[in-house]
Design a protein around this motif. Structure first.
Motif, PDB file in Angstrom:
ATOM      1  N   ARG A 191      60.758  16.808  81.774  1.00 40.08           N
ATOM      2  CA  ARG A 191      61.097  18.161  82.217  1.00 40.08           C
ATOM      3  C   ARG A 191      62.490  18.197  82.821  1.00 40.08           C
ATOM      4  O   ARG A 191      63.264  19.121  82.589  1.00 40.08           O
ATOM      5  N   PHE A 192      62.828  17.167  83.604  1.00 33.96           N
ATOM      6  CA  PHE A 192      64.158  17.118  84.190  1.00 33.96           C
ATOM      7  C   PHE A 192      65.225  16.967  83.116  1.00 33.96           C
ATOM      8  O   PHE A 192      66.278  17.592  83.163  1.00 33.96           O
ATOM      9  N   LEU A 193      64.941  16.117  82.109  1.00 33.70           N
ATOM     10  CA  LEU A 193      65.905  15.914  81.043  1.00 33.70           C
ATOM     11  C   LEU A 193      66.141  17.204  80.261  1.00 33.70           C
ATOM     12  O   LEU A 193      67.270  17.514  79.883  1.00 33.70           O
ATOM     13  N   ALA A 194      65.068  17.951  80.021  1.00 35.07           N
ATOM     14  CA  ALA A 194      65.216  19.221  79.307  1.00 35.07           C
ATOM     15  C   ALA A 194      66.041  20.208  80.123  1.00 35.07           C
ATOM     16  O   ALA A 194      66.905  20.914  79.599  1.00 35.07           O
ATOM     17  N   LEU A 195      65.787  20.267  81.434  1.00 32.98           N
ATOM     18  CA  LEU A 195      66.545  21.159  82.307  1.00 32.98           C
ATOM     19  C   LEU A 195      68.017  20.774  82.328  1.00 32.98           C
ATOM     20  O   LEU A 195      68.901  21.633  82.223  1.00 32.98           O
ATOM     21  N   LEU A 253      72.401  32.035  91.041  1.00 34.96           N
ATOM     22  CA  LEU A 253      73.235  30.875  90.734  1.00 34.96           C
ATOM     23  C   LEU A 253      73.128  29.810  91.814  1.00 34.96           C
ATOM     24  O   LEU A 253      73.025  28.609  91.524  1.00 34.96           O
ATOM     25  N   LEU A 254      73.119  30.225  93.081  1.00 29.51           N
ATOM     26  CA  LEU A 254      72.988  29.267  94.172  1.00 29.51           C
ATOM     27  C   LEU A 254      71.625  28.593  94.149  1.00 29.51           C
ATOM     28  O   LEU A 254      71.511  27.384  94.386  1.00 29.51           O
ATOM     29  N   ALA A 255      70.584  29.375  93.834  1.00 32.55           N
ATOM     30  CA  ALA A 255      69.243  28.789  93.749  1.00 32.55           C
ATOM     31  C   ALA A 255      69.154  27.788  92.608  1.00 32.55           C
ATOM     32  O   ALA A 255      68.500  26.744  92.735  1.00 32.55           O
ATOM     33  N   THR A 256      69.809  28.099  91.482  1.00 29.46           N
ATOM     34  CA  THR A 256      69.803  27.187  90.338  1.00 29.46           C
ATOM     35  C   THR A 256      70.524  25.894  90.674  1.00 29.46           C
ATOM     36  O   THR A 256      70.042  24.797  90.358  1.00 29.46           O
ATOM     37  N   ILE A 257      71.679  26.016  91.313  1.00 30.37           N
ATOM     38  CA  ILE A 257      72.427  24.818  91.705  1.00 30.37           C
ATOM     39  C   ILE A 257      71.615  23.980  92.685  1.00 30.37           C
ATOM     40  O   ILE A 257      71.544  22.745  92.569  1.00 30.37           O
ATOM     41  N   ALA A 258      70.973  24.645  93.657  1.00 31.73           N
ATOM     42  CA  ALA A 258      70.159  23.925  94.632  1.00 31.73           C
ATOM     43  C   ALA A 258      69.000  23.209  93.959  1.00 31.73           C
ATOM     44  O   ALA A 258      68.662  22.066  94.307  1.00 31.73           O
ATOM     45  N   ALA A 259      68.386  23.886  92.959  1.00 31.73           N
ATOM     46  CA  ALA A 259      67.262  23.263  92.253  1.00 31.73           C
ATOM     47  C   ALA A 259      67.717  22.047  91.466  1.00 31.73           C
ATOM     48  O   ALA A 259      67.029  21.018  91.433  1.00 31.73           O
ATOM     49  N   LEU A 260      68.884  22.135  90.823  1.00 31.83           N
ATOM     50  CA  LEU A 260      69.405  20.993  90.071  1.00 31.83           C
ATOM     51  C   LEU A 260      69.748  19.826  90.990  1.00 31.83           C
ATOM     52  O   LEU A 260      69.463  18.661  90.668  1.00 31.83           O
ATOM     53  N   ILE A 261      70.344  20.135  92.139  1.00 30.93           N
ATOM     54  CA  ILE A 261      70.664  19.079  93.100  1.00 30.93           C
ATOM     55  C   ILE A 261      69.379  18.444  93.617  1.00 30.93           C
ATOM     56  O   ILE A 261      69.270  17.218  93.732  1.00 30.93           O
ATOM     57  N   GLY A 262      68.391  19.277  93.924  1.00 32.34           N
ATOM     58  CA  GLY A 262      67.124  18.750  94.417  1.00 32.34           C
ATOM     59  C   GLY A 262      66.434  17.877  93.381  1.00 32.34           C
ATOM     60  O   GLY A 262      65.885  16.819  93.706  1.00 32.34           O
ATOM     61  N   ALA A 263      66.453  18.315  92.117  1.00 32.63           N
ATOM     62  CA  ALA A 263      65.827  17.530  91.054  1.00 32.63           C
ATOM     63  C   ALA A 263      66.562  16.208  90.859  1.00 32.63           C
ATOM     64  O   ALA A 263      65.935  15.162  90.656  1.00 32.63           O
ATOM     65  N   SER A 264      67.887  16.260  90.919  1.00 31.97           N
ATOM     66  CA  SER A 264      68.667  15.031  90.760  1.00 31.97           C
ATOM     67  C   SER A 264      68.380  14.062  91.897  1.00 31.97           C
ATOM     68  O   SER A 264      68.241  12.851  91.681  1.00 31.97           O
ATOM     69  N   TRP A 265      68.297  14.586  93.118  1.00 32.30           N
ATOM     70  CA  TRP A 265      68.011  13.724  94.261  1.00 32.30           C
ATOM     71  C   TRP A 265      66.626  13.108  94.145  1.00 32.30           C
ATOM     72  O   TRP A 265      66.424  11.923  94.429  1.00 32.30           O
ATOM     73  N   VAL A 287      65.015  12.375  91.491  1.00 30.28           N
ATOM     74  CA  VAL A 287      64.950  11.369  90.433  1.00 30.28           C
ATOM     75  C   VAL A 287      65.843  10.171  90.734  1.00 30.28           C
ATOM     76  O   VAL A 287      65.447   9.015  90.556  1.00 30.28           O
ATOM     77  N   LEU A 288      67.060  10.447  91.204  1.00 28.61           N
ATOM     78  CA  LEU A 288      68.047   9.375  91.349  1.00 28.61           C
ATOM     79  C   LEU A 288      68.174   8.845  92.775  1.00 28.61           C
ATOM     80  O   LEU A 288      68.508   7.673  92.968  1.00 28.61           O
ATOM     81  N   GLY A 289      67.932   9.695  93.746  1.00 25.63           N
ATOM     82  CA  GLY A 289      68.219   9.281  95.121  1.00 25.63           C
ATOM     83  C   GLY A 289      67.006   9.015  95.967  1.00 25.63           C
ATOM     84  O   GLY A 289      67.121   8.552  97.109  1.00 25.63           O
ATOM     85  N   GLY A 290      65.811   9.328  95.454  1.00 24.85           N
ATOM     86  CA  GLY A 290      64.606   9.127  96.243  1.00 24.85           C
ATOM     87  C   GLY A 290      64.267   7.655  96.358  1.00 24.85           C
ATOM     88  O   GLY A 290      64.790   6.799  95.659  1.00 24.85           O
ATOM     89  N   PRO A 291      63.372   7.361  97.278  1.00 25.28           N
ATOM     90  CA  PRO A 291      62.966   5.952  97.463  1.00 25.28           C
ATOM     91  C   PRO A 291      62.243   5.439  96.247  1.00 25.28           C
ATOM     92  O   PRO A 291      61.428   6.121  95.648  1.00 25.28           O
ATOM     93  N   ARG A 292      62.554   4.224  95.852  1.00 32.33           N
ATOM     94  CA  ARG A 292      61.923   3.631  94.685  1.00 32.33           C
ATOM     95  C   ARG A 292      60.709   2.794  95.124  1.00 32.33           C
ATOM     96  O   ARG A 292      60.702   2.185  96.185  1.00 32.33           O
ATOM     97  N   ALA A 293      59.730   2.801  94.262  1.00 31.79           N
ATOM     98  CA  ALA A 293      58.528   2.031  94.566  1.00 31.79           C
ATOM     99  C   ALA A 293      58.852   0.542  94.558  1.00 31.79           C
ATOM    100  O   ALA A 293      59.597   0.053  93.714  1.00 31.79           O
ATOM    101  N   ARG A 294      58.296  -0.172  95.530  1.00 35.61           N
ATOM    102  CA  ARG A 294      58.549  -1.599  95.620  1.00 35.61           C
ATOM    103  C   ARG A 294      57.765  -2.337  94.533  1.00 35.61           C
ATOM    104  O   ARG A 294      56.633  -2.007  94.231  1.00 35.61           O
ATOM    105  N   THR A 295      58.395  -3.307  93.983  1.00 38.94           N
ATOM    106  CA  THR A 295      57.708  -4.152  93.006  1.00 38.94           C
ATOM    107  C   THR A 295      57.266  -5.444  93.645  1.00 38.94           C
ATOM    108  O   THR A 295      57.960  -6.003  94.499  1.00 38.94           O
TER     109      THR A 295
END
Length: 208
Positions: A6-10, A185-197, A199-207
């Motif tokens: 879903r993120f990739l499509a967005l 437009l501001l809501a869209t930008i905020a949603a994209l930043i939130g989605a990016s964070w 996926v990319l910036g959130g804590p990763r599960a420990r292996t």
């Protein structure tokens, strides 16, 4: 790390819109108003503000009829493709007030893609394979316009003619003066930043 589909499509849709809007195009802003002639190309008659709302209700039917045509010609294809391109530049008609609010920075480009849809329908009425269905649809639209008094409802773009030789872009500088558009437009930008964070910036599960 695998990204959610879903993120990739967005992200893909956002990049596509950005690329289209960044692509140099012959702009029709230079001939805004009825005093200057439109640029070269297939000329598209103007559309009143009241007619916009009616054509918008029938645009899906017009495109459905167009998509069913198997025998086409260059004029048909230019009108059809230009209408779709203009619709994309106008952010798919999703911005609030783009049809009814004359102050919307997306109102002029809405005039353009709806005027093209009307011109496409009028052209299909001359095509042997589409004439019957096109004329029936025109009759329905005309009746709807009479009931709503659409021809009498005007705005600053009602006398503006368009052309397949130019794309009418949104008036981006005016977005900051139009609160509904700015909020989206501001809501869209905020949603994209939130989605990016997420996926990319959130804590990763420990292996283990």
């Amino acid at each position: 790390m695998r990204r959610p589909p879903r993120f990739l499509a967005l992200a893909a849709n956002f990049l596509l819109a950005t690329a289209l809007l960044a692509t140099p195009a012959t702009s029709a802003h230079a001939h805004s108003g009825s005093s200057a002639p439109p640029p070269p190309g297939i000329q598209i008659p103007s559309l009143t503000h009241g007619q916009m709302a009616v054509i918008a209700r029938y645009r899906g039917d017009i495109l459905d009829l167009a998509q069913r045509q198997t025998l086409t010609d260059p004029t048909f294809r230019r009108l059809y493709n230009h209408g779709n391109l203009q619709f994309t530049y106008c952010l798919w008609g999703l911005m609030p007030g783009s049809l009814g609010d004359e102050e919307s920075p997306f109102n002029e480009c809405s005039h353009a893609y709806l005027a093209t849809a009307k011109a496409l329908l009028a052209y299909m009425a001359t095509m042997p394979t589409a004439a019957g269905d096109a004329k029936a649809l025109i009759s329905d639209i005309d009746a709807d316009m009479v009931r709503s008094g659409a021809s009498w409802i005007l705005c600053q773009y009602s006398g503006e003619a368009f052309s397949t030789g130019a794309v009418v872009e949104p008036r981006w500088r005016n977005v900051f003066l139009h609160l509904p558009s700015l909020a989206v437009l501001l809501a869209t930008i905020a949603a994209l930043i939130g989605a990016s964070w997420a996926v990319l910036g959130g804590p990763r599960a420990r292996t283990a």
